[in-house]
Enzyme design. Structure first.
Site, PDB file in Angstrom:
ATOM      1  N   CYS A  90       4.940   6.976  -2.285  1.00 25.87           N
ATOM      2  CA  CYS A  90       4.028   6.132  -1.502  1.00 25.87           C
ATOM      3  C   CYS A  90       4.853   5.625  -0.337  1.00 25.87           C
ATOM      4  CB  CYS A  90       3.486   4.970  -2.334  1.00 25.87           C
ATOM      5  SG  CYS A  90       2.546   3.792  -1.355  1.00 25.87           S
ATOM      6  N   CYS A  93       3.792   1.736   0.649  1.00 22.52           N
ATOM      7  CA  CYS A  93       4.115   0.600  -0.234  1.00 22.52           C
ATOM      8  C   CYS A  93       4.750   1.134  -1.507  1.00 22.52           C
ATOM      9  CB  CYS A  93       2.907  -0.304  -0.487  1.00 22.52           C
ATOM     10  SG  CYS A  93       1.337   0.498  -0.858  1.00 22.52           S
ATOM     11  N   SER A  94       4.047   1.055  -2.661  1.00 18.94           N
ATOM     12  CA  SER A  94       4.675   1.492  -3.906  1.00 18.94           C
ATOM     13  C   SER A  94       3.620   1.967  -4.906  1.00 18.94           C
ATOM     14  CB  SER A  94       5.498   0.351  -4.511  1.00 18.94           C
ATOM     15  OG  SER A  94       4.707  -0.815  -4.628  1.00 18.94           O
ATOM     16  N   CYS A  95       2.559   2.608  -4.415  1.00 21.07           N
ATOM     17  CA  CYS A  95       1.462   3.054  -5.280  1.00 21.07           C
ATOM     18  C   CYS A  95       1.985   4.017  -6.353  1.00 21.07           C
ATOM     19  CB  CYS A  95       0.381   3.722  -4.443  1.00 21.07           C
ATOM     20  SG  CYS A  95      -0.362   2.581  -3.265  1.00 21.07           S
TER      21      CYS A  95
END
Lengths: 186, 238
Positions: A90, A93-95
């Site tokens: 991602c 962000c940090s999906c």
């Protein structure tokens, strides 16, 4: 702002229940983690019909196993083959697929992984000790929406005849992100 | 223009440092608290996931760089709590001064219940709330313009077309790039709208595959590809 100070003021105003915080932490520390994803992979390696259904439309299959929920509402499973290796990132962000893999590891959230996985996936893979054959192409999935991706690694050589539980033990977390290759220990 | 979170393709970040696969889920206890407070605060219903992503992304660039992952989460959360009127700045100043100590006293100084207190997520509701999640698919009146196999291009310039400098999920590295529709995911909430209180504006969402050669000046391998999930309004036909 310190965490403790924020927790205290929100608790005093009745906006959070500290016991709910403990429950959330316990859930992701002890109950929901990569063991879920590993069970799905082992089942797919063992059961061709399950695998076909999982690759065609993962959500109902995973929901049937109880692996549905926050950050895993829209799942797509992508299969590694000798021709194509899949890898998930991602960049924004940090999906990450929480119901199957839990909370992402630090490296997945790092600037280095987010910035480089799309541009130079093979150099990044080498930093994980993974070297792909020249004939294998890399497909990197950048999770830019609410769809979450799980990599179905290739079943390792030498795993013939193993039970689903024994197979699941071979499936590392990183192999389901695409930065590791499952192997049968010698 | 882009913000620092939009880092796909950036040079200079150095090697990835994988930690052992059995490393603790939370490296520090406060990381776990920060995540849990963020989730429970979200349950108050004053913002959505797009609003909260935008709150982190619009940290000042210097702060975005120097804050650790969960420091960004906390900073974004504090911004939202104040902007949405859940807490006041005075509340935060008092909380910091108290250093996290419980307030002492007779109880006479305890104010009236907070209007949102009835929405506070209780411990026995946690499992159901996590299992329910927050699906982003919605019915939409916008019909899909593209089908798998169609050639498309990411619109240029990129960026939010509703709010200047606003939230968007089209990474800068893909702006102007030509790709092919891989699959239709259905219609999903449009982050560019939902992040700014402009409604969910659901529209078709696609997985779009791009040859690495289309994105990078020196791709590692001629057949490598990158797939992005992109909303219909991010795309134009080729």
């Amino acid at each position: 702002m310190r965490v403790k100070a924020l927790e205290t003021v929100l608790t005093q105003k009745g906006l959070i229940d500290p016991a709910a915080l403990d429950e959330i932490i316990d859930t992701y520390q002890n109950r929901i983690g990569p063991a879920n994803g590993a069970r799905v992979v082992a089942r797919a390696w063992s059961d061709p019909e399950f695998k076909a259904a999982l690759l065609a439309d993962a959500d109902p299959v995973l929901a049937g196993l109880g692996y549905y929920g926050r950050q895993g509402e829209h799942m797509v499973v992508v299969e590694n083959t000798p021709e194509q290796h899949n890898m998930v990132v991602c960049t924004l962000c940090s999906c990450y697929p929480w119901p199957l893999l839990g909370i992402p590891p630090g490296w997945y959230k790092s600037d280095a992984y987010r910035s480089r996985a799309v541009r130079e996936p093979r150099r990044v893979l080498a930093e994980f000790g993974v070297i792909l054959p020249e004939g294998t192409s890399v497909r990197v999935w950048d999770s830019t929406a609410e769809v979450r991706y799980l990599v179905l690694p290739m079943r390792p050589k030498g795993s013939e005849g193993l039970s689903e539980d024994a197979l699941a033990a071979l499936v590392s977390r990183d192999s389901m992100i695409g930065t590791d290759i499952p192997e049968v220990p010698r | 223009m882009s913000r620092l979170h939009d880092m796909g393709g950036r040079f200079g970040d150095g090697p990835v440092k994988p930690e052992p696969q059995d490393a603790p889920v939370f490296a520090e206890d406060w990381h776990a608290r920060a995540l849990a407070i963020t989730l429970t605060s979200g349950a108050l219903g004053q913002w959505n996931i797009d609003t909260s992503r935008h709150a982190r992304e619009r940290l000042a660039p210097l702060d975005y760089t120097r804050f650790s992952y969960y420091e960004k989460w906390l900073a974004g959360l504090v911004t939202l709590l104040v902007e949405k009127g859940v807490l006041s700045r005075a509340d935060l100043v008092a909380a910091e001064a108290g250093g996290g100590r419980q307030k002492e006293g007779t109880g006479a100084e305890v104010a009236a219940p907070h209007p949102l207190a009835a929405r506070a997520l209780q411990a026995q509701e946690v499992a159901a709330a996590l299992a329910r999640g927050g699906p982003a698919d919605r019915p939409s009146t916008i019909m899909p313009n593209f089908a798998p196999g169609d050639a498309v291009r990411c619109r240029r310039p990129g960026g939010n077309r509703l709010v200047a400098g606003g939230h968007t999920r089209l990474p800068t590295y893909a702006v102007g790039a030509k790709g092919q529709i891989l699959r239709l995911h259905g219609s999903h909430v449009l982050p560019d709208s939902a992040a700014h209180g402009l409604g969910e504006a659901p529209e078709p969402l696609y997985a779009v595959v791009f040859p690495a050669m289309e994105l990078w000046s020196a791709p590692e391998h001629p057949r490598d590809e990158v797939v992005l999930d992109l909303w219909q309004s991010y795309l134009e036909p080729v």
